[in-house]
Scaffold this motif. Structure first.
Motif, mmCIF file in Angstrom:
data_model
loop_
_atom_site.group_PDB
_atom_site.id
_atom_site.type_symbol
_atom_site.label_atom_id
_atom_site.label_comp_id
_atom_site.label_asym_id
_atom_site.label_seq_id
_atom_site.Cartn_x
_atom_site.Cartn_y
_atom_site.Cartn_z
ATOM 1 N N UNK A 1 59.677 -15.872 12.349
ATOM 2 C CA UNK A 1 60.963 -15.781 11.674
ATOM 3 C C UNK A 1 60.867 -16.203 10.210
ATOM 4 N N UNK A 2 61.848 -15.792 9.442
ATOM 5 C CA UNK A 2 61.891 -16.110 8.018
ATOM 6 C C UNK A 2 62.006 -17.610 7.780
ATOM 7 N N UNK A 3 62.756 -18.308 8.650
ATOM 8 C CA UNK A 3 62.950 -19.737 8.443
ATOM 9 C C UNK A 3 61.775 -20.576 8.913
ATOM 10 N N UNK A 4 60.705 -19.941 9.407
ATOM 11 C CA UNK A 4 59.479 -20.663 9.704
ATOM 12 C C UNK A 4 59.140 -20.844 11.164
ATOM 13 N N UNK A 5 60.112 -20.636 12.068
ATOM 14 C CA UNK A 5 59.823 -20.795 13.485
ATOM 15 C C UNK A 5 59.317 -19.488 14.082
ATOM 16 N N UNK A 6 58.812 -19.557 15.291
ATOM 17 C CA UNK A 6 58.280 -18.383 15.991
ATOM 18 C C UNK A 6 58.903 -18.291 17.378
ATOM 19 N N UNK B 1 68.644 -15.559 8.160
ATOM 20 C CA UNK B 1 67.931 -16.776 8.569
ATOM 21 C C UNK B 1 67.127 -16.519 9.834
ATOM 22 N N UNK B 2 67.632 -15.618 10.676
ATOM 23 C CA UNK B 2 66.912 -15.278 11.893
ATOM 24 C C UNK B 2 66.073 -14.027 11.778
ATOM 25 N N UNK B 3 65.963 -13.492 10.563
ATOM 26 C CA UNK B 3 65.187 -12.269 10.362
ATOM 27 C C UNK B 3 63.702 -12.528 10.591
ATOM 28 N N UNK B 4 63.002 -11.491 10.963
ATOM 29 C CA UNK B 4 61.575 -11.630 11.261
ATOM 30 C C UNK B 4 60.728 -11.266 10.038
#
Length: 229
Positions: free
Chosen positions: A97-102, A80-83
Motif C-alpha cells: 500500500x501507499x501508506x507503507x503497509x502490506x 491512503x489505501x491505494x496500492x
C-alpha cells in the motif's frame, strides 16, 4: 483439475506504465478542474440579475464548499489505501500500500464462500464486467489485478499476467479447490500452461468489435427503413 506443466513457480511483480499513468492522471485532473470551475461559475449562469446571483451564491457556495471538502477527504482516504505494487509468490498475493503497509491474501486462507456455487474459484458480474471471486475465510472476495478496485498509484500494465499467475498458484498450492472453467475462457488464460493467451484475448476483442459494428449497422438500417416508410 488443470495440470500445471511448469516445473517451478516463479514470483511475479506488477509492472507500471509511466506514460499511461501520467496520461490518466492528467486527464482526470483536467476533468475535475473543469467540473469544479463550472460549478464555481454556476451562480453567475443562472441569472443576469445581480440580486438573484447574490442570493443564489449565499445558498450555493457554502454547499459547494462542504461538498468539495467531503470530496477531498474521500480522495485522501481512498489514496491512503491505494496500492503501489502487487506481488504473487508461493505464499499468495501481496498488495503493497501507499501508506507503507502490506495486505496479504495467502493461499492457505482460500476456500468455499457463502455463495451457492459448485466451484470455489468463479466469476461474478460487477458493473458489466467479470471479476475473479473466491472465498476468503468463508467470505466472498473479488480481485481486480490492475488495482482499480482498490485505487492504484500507477497504471499496472501486466494485470492479466498477474491474474493468470494467481490462478496458477491456486492450482499448484491448493489443488483441493475447484476452478470454474469459465474463468480460463473469460480471462484468456491457457488452462494447462496458466499463461495469459494474447491470441485468444485479441480474438475476444475482435468478436466484441464486430458485434458492436453489427449492432450499429442494424440500428442505422432500422432508422433508414423507418424514415422511408
Amino acid at each position: 483439475m488443470q495440470e500445471n506443466v511448469r516445473p517451478t513457480f516463479l514470483p511475479l511483480t506488477s509492472q507500471h506504465s509511466v506514460v499511461l499513468t501520467w496520461l490518466l492522471n492528467s486527464l482526470g485532473g483536467i476533468l475535475l478542474a473543469g467540473l469544479f470551475f463550472l460549478l464555481a461559475c454556476l451562480p453567475f449562469l443562472v441569472s443576469r440579475d445581480s440580486e438573484v446571483r447574490i442570493i443564489v451564491g449565499l445558498i450555493f457556495y457554502p454547499l459547494w464548499a462542504y461538498a468539495l471538502y467531503r470530496f477531498i477527504r474521500y480522495i485522501k482516504n481512498k489514496m491512503a489505501g491505494a496500492i503501489r505494487n502487487i506481488r504473487i509468490d508461493e505464499k499468495g498475493i501481496h498488495f503493497d500500500k501507499k501508506k507503507g503497509n502490506t495486505v496479504h491474501i495467502p493461499y492457505d486462507l482460500l476456500g468455499p464462500s457463502s455463495r451457492s456455487t459448485p466451484y470455489d474459484v468463479y466469476l461474478v458480474p460487477v458493473n458489466k464486467t467479470q471479476h475473479l471471486a473466491f472465498g476468503l475465510q468463508g467470505v466472498e472476495t473479488t480481485l481486480v489485478f490492475d488495482g482499480s478496485d482498490i485505487g492504484s498509484v500507477s497504471y499496472i500494465k501486466n494485470g492479466r499476467a498477474l491474474r493468470a499467475k494467481f490462478i496458477e498458484g491456486i492450482a499448484r498450492f491448493r489443488p483441493d479447490l475447484t476452478i470454474d472453467p469459465a474463468v480460463f475462457k473469460a480471462f484468456s488464460i491457457h488452462p494447462q500452461k496458466f499463461t495469459f493467451d494474447g491470441k485468444q484475448y485479441r480474438k475476444h476483442v475482435l468478436q466484441g468489435l464486430l458485434m458492436l459494428v453489427g449492432l450499429l449497422a442494424l440500428g442505422c438500417l432500422i432508422t433508414l427503413l423507418l424514415t422511408l416508410f
